[in-house]
Enzyme design. Sequence first.
Site, PDB file in Angstrom:
ATOM      1  CB  SER A  67      -0.940   0.091   1.139  1.00  0.00           C
ATOM      2  OG  SER A  67      -1.323   1.080   1.151  1.00  0.00           O
ATOM      3  NE  ARG A 125     -18.171  -6.709 -48.048  1.00  0.00           N
ATOM      4  CZ  ARG A 125     -18.844  -8.021 -48.476  1.00  0.00           C
ATOM      5  NH1 ARG A 125     -19.476  -8.961 -47.922  1.00  0.00           N
ATOM      6  NH2 ARG A 125     -17.979  -7.835 -49.248  1.00  0.00           N
TER       7      ARG A 125
END
Length: 437
Positions: free
Chosen positions: A271, A310
Site C-alpha cells: 500500500s 455486408r
Amino acid sequence: MSLYTNLFYSEAARRILSDEQQLSRMLAVEAALAQAQSRTGHIPDSAAQTIAAACSVQDLDIDRLRQDTALGGNAAIPLVKQLTALVRQKDPVAAQVVHLGATSQDIVDTATVLQIRDYLHWLLPQLIRIEQRLADLTQTHRQTVMIGRTLLQQAKPITFGLKTAYWLTGVREVRRRIEQESPRLLRVQAGGAVGGRNEHITAEVVAFLAELLDLAPATPWHTQRETLVGFGASLGLLTGTLGKIGRDVSLLMQTEVAEVLEGKAAGKGGSSTMPHKRNPVTSAAILANATRVPGLISTLYATMVQEHERSAGSWHAEWETLTDIMQLTAGVVEKVIDLLTHLEVDADRMRHNLELTNGLIYAENVSLALAGKIGKAAAHELVEQACVVAVAEKRHLKDVLSGMSLPLTGLETLFTPDYSTGQSAAIIDQILAESGL
C-alpha cells in the site's frame, strides 16, 4: 502500451494480435488465393509466384496503411493497393491479378480466423497448465478441512481440495467447449462481392485456398457471424470461470479469514500508505478483466444483426471488440497461472476458523442423524431451537444438545470436522478421473 498493460494483458497474446501479425496473416491469405487460382488455371503460375513473393509484411508502409485504413473503411483496401504496387515493380502483368475476384471481407475474415488459430495454439496449452495445477492442489489438499460458505456465511465443513476440484471442473468444461467449437470456427471466408462467388472464386479455388491455409472450406458467411460470436462467448465463459477463482482467493485472503494468500514477491501487494498491507493484486487484476469482458460480449452479440450482404458498422464493430476480448482473456489466463503456482494455503488457519461459530456448523450433522429417529421436520425444528439457545447464551451447540434428551448416540463424532465433509473425497476422485489428471 499503457501504464496498465503489464497488469491486465498478456505479452504473448499481444504479439499474436498485433497489427504486424494481422497484416502478415492478410498477406498469407492473398498469397494463398493467388496460388489456389494458379492451380485452377485462373492466373499464370508465374504471376502467383510473384504475388506470393511480394507478400512480406516487412515491405509494407504500415504507418501509411494505418492512415489509409481510415479512408477505405478497412485494412484490406490499402493493403491490396500496396501489395499491387509491390507486385507491379516485379511484374506488371502479375499486378493485374492481385486479389482477383475477392472482396475485402474475404481477406479480413480469413486473416482473423488465422489469428484465432494462432491464439488457440497458445491458449489451450495454458488451460492445460491451469488444470494440472488445480489437480495438484486438489490432490495435496483433498483432506485439508475448511469451512464451506454459502451466501458469505459459514455453512458446514468441506475440504480445500473439493473447492479446487470444482475450480478444475469449470476450467476443463470451458476448454473442452472451445476445442469442440474449433473445427466450425477455423474455416475460410471466400465469397466475392456479395457472397455469391464469381468465375475467379469458385468452389475449386476455395477448396485449394482452404488446403493451403490448413483451414476448412466453407460457403460464404459474410453476414452470418455465429461462429465468431460463439468463440467470443466461450472466452467470456472462460474469463468468468477463472474470475470465480480470483473472487474466492480474494475473499479467502481477507484479514478475518486469512486461509490462503497470494505468493510473495518484492514490491507486490503493498500500500502507498499502510506498510502492513498484503493486497490481493493478482486476484484484483483477474477480477478487473472478468468484469470488463461481459460488456464486450454484449457488443459482440449486438454485431450479429447485420444488414443484407455486408454490414455498415456491425462487421466493423467486431474487429477491436473481439481482439479486446482475446487480450483480456489471455491476461486472466496468465494471472491465474501465476496465482495458482504461488498460492499459499494455511491449513491451520482453516482449522481455526471452523471453531468460530461454537459448533453451529455441525447442526446439519445432528439434524440428519435425528431425522432417522424422529423424522426430518421434527429433527430440523429441534436442532434449530438448540441453535437459537446456543447463540443467545453464547454456548457451544454440542453442550446445549448434551443437556437435551436426544435419541442419539455418538454425539461427539457428529461434531468433528473430518466426519462432516460428506462425499467430498468421492467427488474429488470422480472429478480427477474425468479430467484424466
